[in-house]
Design an enzyme around this catalytic site. Structure first.
Site, PDB file in Angstrom:
ATOM      1  N   LYS A  94       0.842  -1.205   0.000  1.00 39.67           N
ATOM      2  CA  LYS A  94       0.000   0.000   0.000  1.00 39.67           C
ATOM      3  C   LYS A  94       0.877   1.255   0.000  1.00 39.67           C
ATOM      4  O   LYS A  94       0.767   2.112   0.886  1.00 39.67           O
ATOM      5  CB  LYS A  94      -0.966  -0.003   1.176  1.00 39.67           C
ATOM      6  CG  LYS A  94      -1.963  -1.157   1.152  1.00 39.67           C
ATOM      7  CD  LYS A  94      -2.922  -1.075   2.324  1.00 39.67           C
ATOM      8  CE  LYS A  94      -3.905  -2.245   2.329  1.00 39.67           C
ATOM      9  NZ  LYS A  94      -3.265  -3.526   2.706  1.00 39.67           N
ATOM     10  N   THR A 124      10.820   7.907  -2.469  1.00 40.88           N
ATOM     11  CA  THR A 124      10.744   6.768  -1.563  1.00 40.88           C
ATOM     12  C   THR A 124       9.996   5.610  -2.204  1.00 40.88           C
ATOM     13  O   THR A 124      10.438   4.448  -2.150  1.00 40.88           O
ATOM     14  CB  THR A 124      10.060   7.167  -0.246  1.00 40.88           C
ATOM     15  OG1 THR A 124      10.837   8.208   0.376  1.00 40.88           O
ATOM     16  CG2 THR A 124       9.952   5.988   0.706  1.00 40.88           C
TER      17      THR A 124
END
Length: 201
Positions: A56, A63
């Site tokens: 998720k 990142t």
């Protein structure tokens, strides 16, 4: 079992590494694949095919791209991305669409409709209207959604992967649930099952 197991993704979130590996060894030729979370994937994910990495992803672009670089190198088949991020962040992932199957998460199956209204101040239909076009425009393979939500979706070619699947309709940690046959009848392409899969296995 009276439903198509070849379209089942087994969720191994609550198992130890040895137990998860035992389940994979037993069922890998009968189900589509296996869903692993942060606790399991680093230990066993790259050792198998047809792994659905349920991360998720929700972060700044650099990142998320760093995580995807690693998953692609590992040979991960699918990964989830949370669609509440902004447009630029979702667009940053489009370069991975031909390397790994991106799956958009819009609303968790543990939420009821009151939760959705309180947090988003929006209906399920409106949430999917926003997120589906973002997925389509950025090369996503599919979407994670409750089978109950399928009736609210705009027309789309995205694959529908439905968690919250039970042999009965008794809710526990997931609220918007369905039986395997109900999910397939409503249009699910794949169903995600955990402990309930083994009840009649």
């Amino acid at each position: 079992m009276d439903y198509d197991k070849s379209k089942v993704i087994l969720a191994l979130d609550n198992y130890s590494v040895p137990m998860a590996e035992e389940i994979i060894s037993r069922w890998r030729s009968e189900v589509w694949g296996f869903k692993l979370n942060h606790n399991l994937y680093p230990y066993i994910g790259k050792n198998y095919n047809n792994i659905f990495c349920d991360y998720k992803l929700y972060d700044i672009p650099n990142t998320m791209c760093g995580v995807l670089d690693r998953l692609v190198d590992d040979g991960c088949e699918m990964v989830t991305v949370h669609m509440t991020n902004n447009k630029a962040a979702i667009e940053s992932l489009s370069k991975y669409a031909d390397k790994i199957k991106l799956l958009g998460v819009s609303v968790l199956t543990s939420w009821n409709f009151a939760d959705i209204d309180k947090v988003f101040r929006s209906s399920v239909e409106d949430i999917y209207s926003r997120t589906i076009w973002l997925m389509e425009d950025n090369g996503f393979y599919g979407m994670i959604c409750s089978a109950q939500d399928l009736q609210y979706l705009p027309k789309t070619e995205l694959k529908k992967i439905c968690p919250g699947i039970r042999h009965n309709t008794i809710a526990d940690d997931q609220i918007r649930i369905a039986t395997p046959q109900e999910a397939y009848d409503l249009g699910a392409d794949y169903i995600v099952m955990g402990r309930s899969f083994f009840e009649n296995a």
